[in-house]
Motif scaffolding. Sequence first.
Motif, short mmCIF file in Angstrom:
data_model
loop_
_atom_site.label_atom_id
_atom_site.label_comp_id
_atom_site.label_asym_id
_atom_site.label_seq_id
_atom_site.Cartn_x
_atom_site.Cartn_y
_atom_site.Cartn_z
N ASP A 90 0.83 -1.20 0.00
CA ASP A 90 0.00 0.00 0.00
C ASP A 90 0.88 1.26 0.00
N GLN A 91 0.26 2.42 -0.03
CA GLN A 91 0.98 3.67 -0.17
C GLN A 91 1.92 3.94 1.01
N GLU A 92 1.55 3.46 2.18
CA GLU A 92 2.37 3.67 3.38
C GLU A 92 3.41 2.57 3.57
N PHE A 93 3.42 1.59 2.69
CA PHE A 93 4.33 0.45 2.78
C PHE A 93 4.15 -0.28 4.12
N MET A 94 2.89 -0.42 4.50
CA MET A 94 2.58 -1.10 5.76
C MET A 94 1.83 -2.42 5.54
N GLU A 95 1.16 -2.54 4.42
CA GLU A 95 0.42 -3.75 4.10
C GLU A 95 0.99 -4.33 2.81
N TYR A 96 1.16 -5.66 2.80
CA TYR A 96 1.76 -6.32 1.64
C TYR A 96 0.86 -7.43 1.15
N ARG A 97 0.85 -7.60 -0.16
CA ARG A 97 0.11 -8.69 -0.78
C ARG A 97 1.09 -9.63 -1.46
N ASN A 98 0.80 -10.91 -1.36
CA ASN A 98 1.59 -11.95 -2.05
C ASN A 98 3.02 -12.09 -1.53
N LEU A 99 3.26 -11.67 -0.29
CA LEU A 99 4.60 -11.78 0.25
C LEU A 99 4.97 -13.25 0.52
N ASP A 100 4.03 -14.01 1.07
CA ASP A 100 4.30 -15.43 1.30
C ASP A 100 4.53 -16.17 -0.01
N ALA A 153 16.04 -0.87 2.33
CA ALA A 153 15.19 -0.29 3.37
C ALA A 153 14.60 -1.45 4.17
N SER A 154 13.81 -1.12 5.18
CA SER A 154 13.19 -2.13 6.02
C SER A 154 11.71 -2.28 5.70
N PHE A 155 11.17 -3.46 5.96
CA PHE A 155 9.73 -3.61 5.99
C PHE A 155 9.20 -2.81 7.17
N ARG A 156 8.07 -2.15 6.98
CA ARG A 156 7.54 -1.30 8.05
C ARG A 156 6.44 -1.98 8.86
N SER A 157 5.82 -2.98 8.31
CA SER A 157 4.77 -3.68 9.03
C SER A 157 5.36 -4.41 10.24
N GLU A 158 4.74 -4.24 11.40
CA GLU A 158 5.22 -4.91 12.61
C GLU A 158 5.17 -6.42 12.46
N LYS A 159 4.21 -6.91 11.70
CA LYS A 159 4.07 -8.35 11.49
C LYS A 159 5.33 -8.95 10.89
N VAL A 160 5.96 -8.21 9.97
CA VAL A 160 7.19 -8.68 9.34
C VAL A 160 8.41 -8.22 10.13
N PRO A 164 17.50 -13.26 5.83
CA PRO A 164 18.28 -14.09 6.78
C PRO A 164 17.60 -14.26 8.12
N SER A 165 17.05 -13.17 8.68
CA SER A 165 16.38 -13.27 9.98
C SER A 165 15.04 -13.99 9.86
N LEU A 166 14.33 -13.75 8.76
CA LEU A 166 13.07 -14.47 8.55
C LEU A 166 13.33 -15.96 8.39
N GLN A 167 14.47 -16.29 7.77
CA GLN A 167 14.86 -17.69 7.64
C GLN A 167 15.16 -18.28 9.01
N ALA A 168 15.91 -17.55 9.83
CA ALA A 168 16.25 -18.04 11.17
C ALA A 168 15.01 -18.20 12.05
#
Length: 237
Positions: free
Chosen positions: A79-89, A146-153, A122-126
């Motif tokens: 989304d515009q705020e880079f907080m919600e992602y689709r198709n990431l999995d 840059a970093s993902f901004r969503s707390e979920k990620v 790497p951290s998501l893998q760990a």
Amino acid sequence: MGSEIEAETKSNIINKPRFLCLHGFRTSAHILKTQMGKWPDSVLDRLDLVFLDAPFPAQGKSEVDGIFDPPYYEWFQFDQEFMEYRNLDECFAFIQDYMIKHGPFDGLLGFSQGAILSAALPSLQAAGVALTKVPKIKFLIIISGASFRSEKVADKAYSSPTKCPSLHFLGETDFLKPYGTKLLESFVDPFVVHHPRGHTIPRLDEKGMVTVTNFIEKIYKEVDAACKEGNTEIAAV
């Protein structure tokens, strides 16, 4: 006697570190490979770079339209705020499937959206969130990241510093520079190249070459040490 010498020589050869290269938003593997051609052969010849197209066709206009020919691809949508992602999995699964079929890979190289992915994986893998069926990522090259901004990620991607050797490129006029600078806090002893350009793959000046060379030397030393210790996970580069 000759065969023994040949066998010993082969055992002392270290193959090139193999990087899976993830392109930017709405570009392509071919475009990233072309952009990487700015780097000198003295760097490129020491790395085995494999370029992959993202799984989704571009769902909008590409910023490189008119500069590079289509087709264009994107790794996931946001989304515009880079907080919600689709198709990431689905993106994670796509990358893992490619790594299973064409690996092993030792590291990731990413630009822009590909760099955001590379820095987090790497951290998501760990944490068991992504790339759970392939050897761990051991090296990173992050260009305009840059970093993902969503707390979920973010909670899983940046909860503890990433220890694998990493090389980061920060452009003085890059709109992502503040975010790429903040991203450095998530890494232990990162190598950093500052360049005067914007959101692009930069050419390497003399100072940048020194940093890149030092990073590559660190990789080779780690691989060499792993070979001597019999650590096949790293040695099978």
